[in-house]
Design an enzyme around this catalytic site. Structure first.
Site, short mmCIF file in Angstrom:
data_model
loop_
_atom_site.label_atom_id
_atom_site.label_comp_id
_atom_site.label_asym_id
_atom_site.label_seq_id
_atom_site.Cartn_x
_atom_site.Cartn_y
_atom_site.Cartn_z
N ASN A 212 -4.04 -3.74 -10.18
CA ASN A 212 -4.15 -2.16 -10.29
C ASN A 212 -4.04 -2.20 -11.77
O ASN A 212 -3.47 -3.58 -11.97
CB ASN A 212 -3.07 -1.71 -9.28
CG ASN A 212 -1.90 -2.00 -9.25
OD1 ASN A 212 -1.20 -1.87 -10.61
ND2 ASN A 212 -1.51 -2.66 -8.82
N ASP A 285 -0.79 -3.06 -1.55
CA ASP A 285 -1.38 -2.57 -0.02
C ASP A 285 -1.15 -3.58 0.93
O ASP A 285 -1.04 -4.23 1.71
CB ASP A 285 -1.81 -1.29 0.30
CG ASP A 285 -1.12 -0.42 -0.77
OD1 ASP A 285 -0.31 -0.15 -0.83
OD2 ASP A 285 -2.12 0.48 -1.31
N LYS A 295 -9.04 -23.20 -7.69
CA LYS A 295 -10.23 -22.39 -8.57
C LYS A 295 -10.84 -22.73 -7.03
O LYS A 295 -12.10 -24.16 -6.86
CB LYS A 295 -10.49 -22.74 -9.57
CG LYS A 295 -11.49 -21.68 -9.67
CD LYS A 295 -11.83 -21.85 -11.41
CE LYS A 295 -13.28 -20.47 -11.34
NZ LYS A 295 -13.73 -20.51 -12.73
N PRO A 311 4.87 -6.46 2.23
CA PRO A 311 5.47 -6.08 3.28
C PRO A 311 5.85 -4.82 2.44
O PRO A 311 5.66 -4.40 0.57
CB PRO A 311 6.92 -6.83 2.53
CG PRO A 311 6.48 -8.16 2.15
CD PRO A 311 4.89 -7.81 1.85
N ASP A 312 6.35 -3.72 3.18
CA ASP A 312 6.72 -2.30 2.71
C ASP A 312 8.06 -1.81 1.89
O ASP A 312 9.01 -1.95 2.83
CB ASP A 312 6.30 -0.90 3.78
CG ASP A 312 6.18 0.64 2.64
OD1 ASP A 312 6.98 0.39 1.78
OD2 ASP A 312 5.60 1.17 3.44
N LYS A 344 5.30 10.92 1.95
CA LYS A 344 5.69 9.68 1.18
C LYS A 344 7.16 9.91 1.50
O LYS A 344 7.84 8.62 2.22
CB LYS A 344 5.28 9.30 0.58
CG LYS A 344 5.96 7.34 0.12
CD LYS A 344 4.81 6.68 -1.55
CE LYS A 344 4.61 5.73 -2.33
NZ LYS A 344 4.25 5.47 -3.17
N LYS A 348 9.39 7.00 4.31
CA LYS A 348 10.47 6.44 3.71
C LYS A 348 11.47 6.13 3.09
O LYS A 348 12.48 5.37 2.91
CB LYS A 348 9.23 5.48 2.87
CG LYS A 348 7.98 5.27 2.37
CD LYS A 348 7.62 4.14 1.35
CE LYS A 348 6.15 4.32 1.92
NZ LYS A 348 5.43 3.56 0.59
#
Length: 404
Positions: A212, A285, A295, A311-312, A344, A348
């Site tokens: 990201n 995520d 490669k 894992p969260d 959220k 959480k």
């Protein structure tokens, strides 16, 4: 008087030329700047140079000893300034400050004032390592009025490689901005703050990954603000510009990771010792279900990429959180930022969350600035107008102080 008034005391050293950049940047940002040059400083840069950059006459000892029609100059300057920066701080001036001597305009202004003082030492390595200099340095830091930045290690003007190099202007400017906000208060002294930063990478093979746009700038700003307020900081960061990590400085700990699994392990390892944990990282995520040690040739890349969850981390920290701990999450959103952030936060089990719009100009990923709405589990909402990420970080710590 208007706010944001900074007094710069320039000592006699070759690093004085760097202070010109500090003065110029402050003036361009709209902060009122005044400067004092010691006699030795005048051998390196001229009062005319500093006057031009300040947009106000620079002061020297000639001004100090001249009769005036108003109040004494050192009294006026001491009452005018909100923050006093002494850069470069020489061994001579350090000794005077440590023992309360006042024989020039700079040192008299120190004793005739109460505002926080930021010290930026600069000298030859052998000078810095002298027992007497170190004793003075340790003694001056016992006074909560004094804050420090540097010195760092590197190539010095004498061609020596070692410690004694004055902090770079951006680092000094960051400290000044913090002091203008906190007024020198170390309200996080004794607290342990754990921060995650940057965007994790989930590799398909050694050169390809799912990622990201996060640069980690928000996490770095949070770490800087926490340290400037006296906290002991641990930063767990994904890959980012090394210069950003260096800005955390010697009083913070930085742990480099790459993937969400590595961040999960590092955060769990340090979470139990933390008083405040802020998950500002942009954690993946999902990750590729299969990883190739070599490669993959272009013609071997899958046309459909099987994925599996990672894992969260925030949810697990929420389950482990103890009553004395504060856990803060980030929710990067487009469109309606409040509704998904509230969901959220509740799901959480965090104490507060930062709803962060990433579809606004000059905000979010990669930007030096940010804006947000802070939400807590007691129903409070605080909208933070666009500003620097350091400013937003200080507003967040102010918000955290009032969490129940």
């Amino acid at each position: 008087m208007t706010s944001n008034r900074v007094l710069i005391g320039i000592g006699g050293g070759i690093a004085a030329y760097k202070v010109c950049e500090v003065v110029s940047a402050l003036a361009k940002s709209g902060i009122e700047v005044r400067a004092i040059l010691t006699d030795a400083a005048g051998e390196f840069i001229t009062p005319l140079t500093v006057t031009t950059l300040c947009r106000h006459p620079a002061y020297t000892d000639k001004d100090f000893w001249q009769p005036t029609h108003g109040r004494p100059l050192h009294i006026e300057l001491g009452e005018w300034a909100e923050v006093f920066v002494i850069a470069p701080l020489t061994a001579n001036t350090l000794a005077k400050l440590a023992h309360g001597f006042a024989d020039n305009l700079l040192t008299n202004t120190v004793l005739a004032s109460t505002m926080p003082i930021l010290l930026a030492p600069a000298m030859n390595t052998d000078m810095w390592e002298q027992m007497t200099v170190q004793r003075n340095w340790q003694q001056i830091q016992q006074d909560p009025r004094y804050h420090r930045v540097g010195p760092s290690s590197g190539i010095l003007a004498c061609d020596r490689i070692g410690k004694g190099r004055m902090a770079e202007p951006p680092e000094i400017l960051t400290h000044i901005q913090s002091l203008l906000h906190t007024k020198g208060q170390r309200d996080l002294s004794g607290k342990r703050v754990l921060i995650s930063a940057g965007g994790t990478r989930e590799h398909l093979d050694p050169v390809r990954f799912i990622g990201n746009p996060s640069t980690g700038k928000m996490g770095i700003a949070l770490a800087q603000a926490a340290m400037h307020r006296g906290a002991q900081v641990t930063l767990v960061h994904a890959p980012m510009d090394g210069r950003l990590v260096e800005s955390v400085g010697e009083i913070g700990r930085a742990i480099a990771i790459t993937s969400a699994a590595e961040m999960h392990q590092a955060m769990l390892e340090h979470f139990s010792q933390a008083d405040i944990t802020i998950m500002s990282a942009a954690v993946a995520d999902v990750k590729p279900a299969n990883y190739s040690q070599e490669k993959l040739p272009k013609n071997s890349l899958p046309t459909a990429l099987p994925l599996e969850p990672v894992p969260d981390i925030l949810a697990e920290l929420g389950r482990l959180k103890q009553p004395h701990q504060r856990l803060i999450g980030f929710a990067a959103q487009t469109g309606d930022i409040v509704t998904p952030a509230l969901e959220k936060m509740r799901r959480k089990k965090v104490d507060a969350i930062v709803a962060n719009p990433i579809d606004k100009s000059d905000s979010g990923f990669g930007s030096d600035n940010n804006q947000a709405i802070f939400l807590d589990n007691q129903g409070r909402q605080l909208e933070i107008q666009p500003g620097s990420k350091l400013e937003m970080s200080h507003h967040l710590f102010d918000f955290i102080k009032n969490l129940e």
